[in-house]
Enzyme design. Structure first.
Site, PDB file in Angstrom:
ATOM      1  N   HIS A 169      24.074 -28.821  41.971  1.00 38.45           N
ATOM      2  CA  HIS A 169      23.081 -29.889  41.971  1.00 38.45           C
ATOM      3  C   HIS A 169      21.850 -29.417  41.198  1.00 38.45           C
ATOM      4  O   HIS A 169      21.402 -28.282  41.384  1.00 38.45           O
ATOM      5  CB  HIS A 169      22.707 -30.251  43.417  1.00 38.45           C
ATOM      6  CG  HIS A 169      21.748 -31.387  43.486  1.00 38.45           C
ATOM      7  ND1 HIS A 169      22.119 -32.700  43.225  1.00 38.45           N
ATOM      8  CD2 HIS A 169      20.412 -31.432  43.744  1.00 38.45           C
ATOM      9  CE1 HIS A 169      21.063 -33.480  43.335  1.00 38.45           C
ATOM     10  NE2 HIS A 169      20.018 -32.743  43.642  1.00 38.45           N
TER      11      HIS A 169
ATOM     12  N   LEU B 112      31.103 -40.038  46.120  1.00 38.37           N
ATOM     13  CA  LEU B 112      30.917 -39.289  47.370  1.00 38.37           C
ATOM     14  C   LEU B 112      32.271 -39.154  48.063  1.00 38.37           C
ATOM     15  O   LEU B 112      33.026 -40.117  48.156  1.00 38.37           O
ATOM     16  CB  LEU B 112      29.960 -40.046  48.291  1.00 38.37           C
ATOM     17  CG  LEU B 112      28.478 -39.699  48.221  1.00 38.37           C
ATOM     18  CD1 LEU B 112      27.732 -40.431  49.328  1.00 38.37           C
ATOM     19  CD2 LEU B 112      28.229 -38.200  48.293  1.00 38.37           C
TER      20      LEU B 112
ATOM     21  N   ASN C  54      29.835 -27.509  44.939  1.00 35.58           N
ATOM     22  CA  ASN C  54      29.153 -28.485  44.083  1.00 35.58           C
ATOM     23  C   ASN C  54      27.964 -27.795  43.420  1.00 35.58           C
ATOM     24  O   ASN C  54      27.462 -26.785  43.931  1.00 35.58           O
ATOM     25  CB  ASN C  54      28.663 -29.657  44.935  1.00 35.58           C
ATOM     26  CG  ASN C  54      28.004 -30.739  44.099  1.00 35.58           C
ATOM     27  OD1 ASN C  54      28.474 -31.071  43.006  1.00 35.58           O
ATOM     28  ND2 ASN C  54      26.900 -31.295  44.584  1.00 35.58           N
TER      29      ASN C  54
ATOM     30  N   GLY D  93      31.108 -32.811  31.435  1.00 37.74           N
ATOM     31  CA  GLY D  93      31.942 -31.642  31.715  1.00 37.74           C
ATOM     32  C   GLY D  93      31.421 -30.328  31.166  1.00 37.74           C
ATOM     33  O   GLY D  93      32.205 -29.393  30.949  1.00 37.74           O
ATOM     34  N   SER D  94      30.120 -30.208  30.973  1.00 38.48           N
ATOM     35  CA  SER D  94      29.624 -28.924  30.445  1.00 38.48           C
ATOM     36  C   SER D  94      29.733 -27.811  31.493  1.00 38.48           C
ATOM     37  O   SER D  94      29.956 -26.651  31.147  1.00 38.48           O
ATOM     38  CB  SER D  94      28.182 -29.061  29.927  1.00 38.48           C
ATOM     39  OG  SER D  94      27.273 -29.232  30.988  1.00 38.48           O
ATOM     40  N   ASN D  95      29.585 -28.158  32.767  1.00 42.14           N
ATOM     41  CA  ASN D  95      29.791 -27.132  33.807  1.00 42.14           C
ATOM     42  C   ASN D  95      31.255 -26.730  33.885  1.00 42.14           C
ATOM     43  O   ASN D  95      31.575 -25.546  34.052  1.00 42.14           O
ATOM     44  CB  ASN D  95      29.289 -27.627  35.167  1.00 42.14           C
ATOM     45  CG  ASN D  95      27.787 -27.460  35.309  1.00 42.14           C
ATOM     46  OD1 ASN D  95      27.297 -26.344  35.420  1.00 42.14           O
ATOM     47  ND2 ASN D  95      27.063 -28.565  35.246  1.00 42.14           N
TER      48      ASN D  95
ATOM     49  N   MET E  20      30.875 -38.112  40.368  1.00 40.85           N
ATOM     50  CA  MET E  20      29.876 -39.081  40.813  1.00 40.85           C
ATOM     51  C   MET E  20      30.281 -39.875  42.056  1.00 40.85           C
ATOM     52  O   MET E  20      29.556 -40.756  42.496  1.00 40.85           O
ATOM     53  CB  MET E  20      29.531 -40.046  39.661  1.00 40.85           C
ATOM     54  CG  MET E  20      28.939 -39.347  38.447  1.00 40.85           C
ATOM     55  SD  MET E  20      27.571 -38.220  38.849  1.00 40.85           S
ATOM     56  CE  MET E  20      26.280 -39.406  39.176  1.00 40.85           C
TER      57      MET E  20
HETATM   58  C1  GRF Z   1      24.832 -31.520  36.103  1.00 40.25           C
HETATM   59  O1  GRF Z   1      23.458 -31.660  35.916  1.00 40.25           O
HETATM   60  C2  GRF Z   1      25.122 -31.164  37.539  1.00 40.25           C
HETATM   61  O2  GRF Z   1      24.138 -30.389  38.130  1.00 40.25           O
HETATM   62  C3  GRF Z   1      25.182 -32.515  38.203  1.00 40.25           C
HETATM   63  O3  GRF Z   1      25.779 -33.354  37.268  1.00 40.25           O
HETATM   64  C4  GRF Z   1      25.571 -32.842  35.947  1.00 40.25           C
HETATM   65  C5  GRF Z   1      26.924 -32.668  35.340  1.00 40.25           C
HETATM   66  O4  GRF Z   1      26.866 -32.249  34.000  1.00 40.25           O
HETATM   67  N1  GRF Z   1      25.902 -32.439  39.449  1.00 40.25           N
HETATM   68  P1  GRF Z   1      28.201 -31.822  33.250  1.00 40.25           P
HETATM   69  O5  GRF Z   1      29.160 -33.009  33.352  1.00 40.25           O
HETATM   70  O6  GRF Z   1      28.748 -30.615  33.954  1.00 40.25           O
HETATM   71  O7  GRF Z   1      27.801 -31.544  31.853  1.00 40.25           O
END
Ligand code: GRF
Length: 201
Positions: free
Chosen positions: A109, A92, A107, A12-14, A90
């Site tokens: 990527h 689809l 999304n 969940g860092s994003n 994770m």
């Molecule tokens: C990130 O590398 C993102 O690009 C990919 O999954 C990873 C998720 O990382 N889709 P986080 O859970 O947001 O830290």
């Protein structure tokens, strides 16, 4: 104010970068709910810490994947979510889900799409021998990592990079471009024309 729902399976860092940008007043939006298919996802803890609804929806509790997806849609509906953010989710999503939120799912990527779709994108980039790598924020269509591209960021690949070191360098950029893309959406500056996303500045 734009209502966001975030789907995340892990760290969940994003998600955190978006929460931080919202809290800093950089994005005119509100994260209404965070949903995970993984009970132990750190993303759920991050949500709770910021007084955001955290919902676990367990695929094993549903006999069909349609039922599982409907449960997610029900949660998103409950919070009137307008934009769905996939942040390390994770699973689809089916065409039904994608149509339900047509052009309203983003999304991120960790590659410069259309190169290196799918899992272990950073390792794929290293194996291929590319000299630059990066990340892509895109709208989600029915393919995997194929939707219209909103923003990309580039990082150098170093000769001694490992999957981890490259992933870390890319992640730093992810945390900038994802909030930026959401901000553009919240400001109604994104227009989709076929495969292209026009940014109205
Ligand atoms: C990130 O590398 C993102 O690009 C990919 O999954 C990873 C998720 O990382 N889709 P986080 O859970 O947001 O830290």
């Amino acid at each position: 104010m734009l209502k966001l729902g975030v789907l995340a399976s892990g760290r969940g860092s994003n998600l955190q970068s978006i929460i931080d940008a919202v809290e800093a007043g950089e994005i005119e939006a509100e994260v209404k709910v965070v949903i995970s298919d993984n009970e132990n996802a750190q993303a759920l803890e991050r949500a709770t810490k910021h007084q955001i609804e955290a919902q676990y929806v367990g695929p094993e509790d549903y006999s069909t994947s349609n039922g599982f997806e409907q449960a997610i849609i029900d949660q998103l509906e409950r919070y009137d979510v307008e934009l769905v953010i996939l942040a390390g989710f994770m699973k689809l999503l089916s065409p039904y889900f994608i149509k339900y939120y047509q052009n309203r799912i983003m999304n991120i990527h960790p590659s410069l799409l259309p190169a290196f779709k799918g899992l272990h994108a950073q390792q794929q980039a290293l194996d291929y021998g590319v000299k630059v790598a990066g990340c892509t924020v895109h709208f989600v269509d029915q393919g995997m990592d194929t939707g219209p591209i909103i923003l990309q960021a580039v990082v150098p690949v170093k000769e001694d990079d490992t999957e981890d070191s490259l992933a870390t360098r890319i992640l730093e950029e992810e945390h900038k471009v994802y909030p930026e893309a959401v901000k553009l959406y919240a400001e109604d500056k994104l227009e989709i024309e076929g495969r292209k996303v026009i940014i109205k500045r």
